[in-house]
Design a protein around this motif. Structure first.
Motif, PDB file in Angstrom:
ATOM      1  N   ALA A 149      20.893   4.133  56.407  1.00  0.00           N
ATOM      2  CA  ALA A 149      20.306   4.970  55.356  1.00  0.00           C
ATOM      3  C   ALA A 149      19.638   6.215  55.934  1.00  0.00           C
ATOM      4  O   ALA A 149      19.656   7.288  55.313  1.00  0.00           O
ATOM      5  N   MET A 150      19.050   6.094  57.137  1.00  0.00           N
ATOM      6  CA  MET A 150      18.332   7.221  57.748  1.00  0.00           C
ATOM      7  C   MET A 150      19.233   8.129  58.571  1.00  0.00           C
ATOM      8  O   MET A 150      18.811   9.203  58.988  1.00  0.00           O
ATOM      9  N   ALA A 151      20.459   7.705  58.830  1.00  0.00           N
ATOM     10  CA  ALA A 151      21.339   8.410  59.764  1.00  0.00           C
ATOM     11  C   ALA A 151      21.622   9.845  59.331  1.00  0.00           C
ATOM     12  O   ALA A 151      21.843  10.129  58.153  1.00  0.00           O
ATOM     13  N   ALA A 152      21.620  10.742  60.332  1.00  0.00           N
ATOM     14  CA  ALA A 152      21.970  12.142  60.064  1.00  0.00           C
ATOM     15  C   ALA A 152      23.476  12.337  60.036  1.00  0.00           C
ATOM     16  O   ALA A 152      23.980  13.307  59.483  1.00  0.00           O
ATOM     17  N   LYS A 153      24.212  11.381  60.653  1.00  0.00           N
ATOM     18  CA  LYS A 153      25.672  11.420  60.644  1.00  0.00           C
ATOM     19  C   LYS A 153      26.198  10.033  60.334  1.00  0.00           C
ATOM     20  O   LYS A 153      25.586   9.016  60.678  1.00  0.00           O
ATOM     21  N   HIS A 159      25.447  13.448  57.168  1.00  0.00           N
ATOM     22  CA  HIS A 159      25.017  12.491  56.147  1.00  0.00           C
ATOM     23  C   HIS A 159      23.589  12.804  55.729  1.00  0.00           C
ATOM     24  O   HIS A 159      22.716  13.018  56.571  1.00  0.00           O
ATOM     25  N   SER A 160      23.346  12.851  54.437  1.00  0.00           N
ATOM     26  CA  SER A 160      21.998  13.070  53.917  1.00  0.00           C
ATOM     27  C   SER A 160      21.302  11.726  53.775  1.00  0.00           C
ATOM     28  O   SER A 160      21.858  10.790  53.164  1.00  0.00           O
ATOM     29  N   ALA A 161      20.108  11.615  54.342  1.00  0.00           N
ATOM     30  CA  ALA A 161      19.371  10.349  54.297  1.00  0.00           C
ATOM     31  C   ALA A 161      19.186   9.896  52.850  1.00  0.00           C
ATOM     32  O   ALA A 161      18.984  10.720  51.951  1.00  0.00           O
TER      33      ALA A 161
END
Length: 341
Positions: A149-153, A159-161
């Motif tokens: 869920a927190m990943a930038a990619k 990827h948007s958190a």
């Protein structure tokens, strides 16, 4: 498998044998390698070809292989040395948020970075002490979902958190000391920002939609965790948070109204005070005579904070502000009343 096919991987099998059966204290003989290749891999070889394989493993792949005299070799160093593996195993066993079964599985994985001799020694020297471990299953999967869920990619793409949804558990005495859902089983919708470890427990620091505040959640008390198709909120509030100060206040004193408090300690407790309040400039330390010092720090006022002060008996005294001094007096009186006959 036909010999001709395995022959192409002979050098890799030699490396595997050295990884598993040798270390700085245990050498293997060339004859042992030849026998292993023939019996386990179906590869017929001779000494000179083994020497060529070892030279390639040294020069091309950078493996730290020592020896050669008398046809004896060992892998002298690895990605992790034995002391580092012991430390990793001890850290795994020290955590409360993973179960005993998961801890043993992880230590078994750590052992794969060692020789068979070191792995046996690791099992003997590092053991699961009598620590209260979490009984919650699926902790590692929960952590993985939060990180996703927190990943930038994700899958190599931006990827948007996003938020997560979960149920949150608490203990109850009835019936039979079971766990039940908080908020009557209603979903928690939280924007995750950071994973924290405190005293062996894993926590999520996140923005709670229902209260519009930054809160902490025990990972092993979360259940049915899944991604929510909504963008994360609370970014400005999180960015304004001093994480180190927050951790000291919330984990150290269990929450409450925040006030700057001055406490007088005997000098021998300076290390203890620094451990609690830090040395990053947010707390101010001053000498107070020959035998005492004072510390002024932001504290969450709570019964746990007063209890912490009481643990030092006469070696620690709250001296300001007056309203907190009065609360401390009332706290002590309330305890004394419990023991009056």
């Amino acid at each position: 498998m036909p010999k001709s096919e395995n022959q192409k991987y002979k050098a890799l099998y030699v490396a595997k044998y050295l990884l598993e059966y040798s270390d700085a204290d245990h050498f293997v003989k060339t004859r042992d390698i030849i026998d292993y290749l023939e019996s386990e891999c179906g590869i017929v070889s001779e000494r000179r070809s083994i020497y060529r394989d070892i030279a390639a493993l040294r020069d091309v792949f950078g493996m730290d292989i020592e020896g050669g005299q008398g046809g004896r070799f060992c892998l002298a160093s690895r990605q992790f040395d034995f002391d580092e593996l012991c430390l990793l195993a001890e850290c795994v066993y020290a955590t409360k948020f993973i179960s005993e079964r998961q801890a043993k599985n992880l230590v078994s994985t750590i052992s794969e970075f060692a020789s068979s001799f070191q792995a046996e020694k690791l099992e003997q020297e590092v053991f699961l002490c009598d620590l209260i471990k979490s009984s919650q299953r699926g902790t590692m999967a929960i952590i993985s979902t939060i990180r996703e869920a927190m990943a930038a990619k994700r899958n190599g793409k931006a990827h948007s958190a996003q938020k997560i949804i979960f149920k949150y558990l608490k203990h109850t005495l009835q019936p039979n000391h079971q766990t039940i859902y908080r908020r009557g089983g209603a979903d928690y919708i939280v924007s995750p920002y950071k994973l924290l470890i405190n005293e062996g427990n894993y926590y999520l620091l996140g923005y709670d939609d229902s209260v519009r505040e930054i809160r902490t959640y025990r990972i092993d008390r979360m259940e049915n965790v899944h991604l929510c198709d909504e963008p994360r909120e609370g970014e400005k509030l999180f960015e304004s948070l001093n994480i180190e100060s927050y951790v000291r206040r919330v984990f150290g004193m269990y929450g409450g109204e925040t006030k700057r408090v001055t406490i007088r300690f005997v000098n021998k407790l300076l290390d203890t005070a620094v451990d609690r309040f830090g040395s990053d400039g947010s707390a101010h330390y001053l000498s107070d005579g020959d035998n005492h010092f004072t510390v002024s720090a932001e504290v969450d006022i709570s019964q746990q904070f007063f209890g912490w002060i009481c643990g030092f008996e006469t070696d620690a005294t709250i001296i300001s502000p007056p309203e907190v001094v009065e609360q401390m007096k009332q706290f002590i009186d309330s305890i004394a009343n419990c023991y009056r006959i």
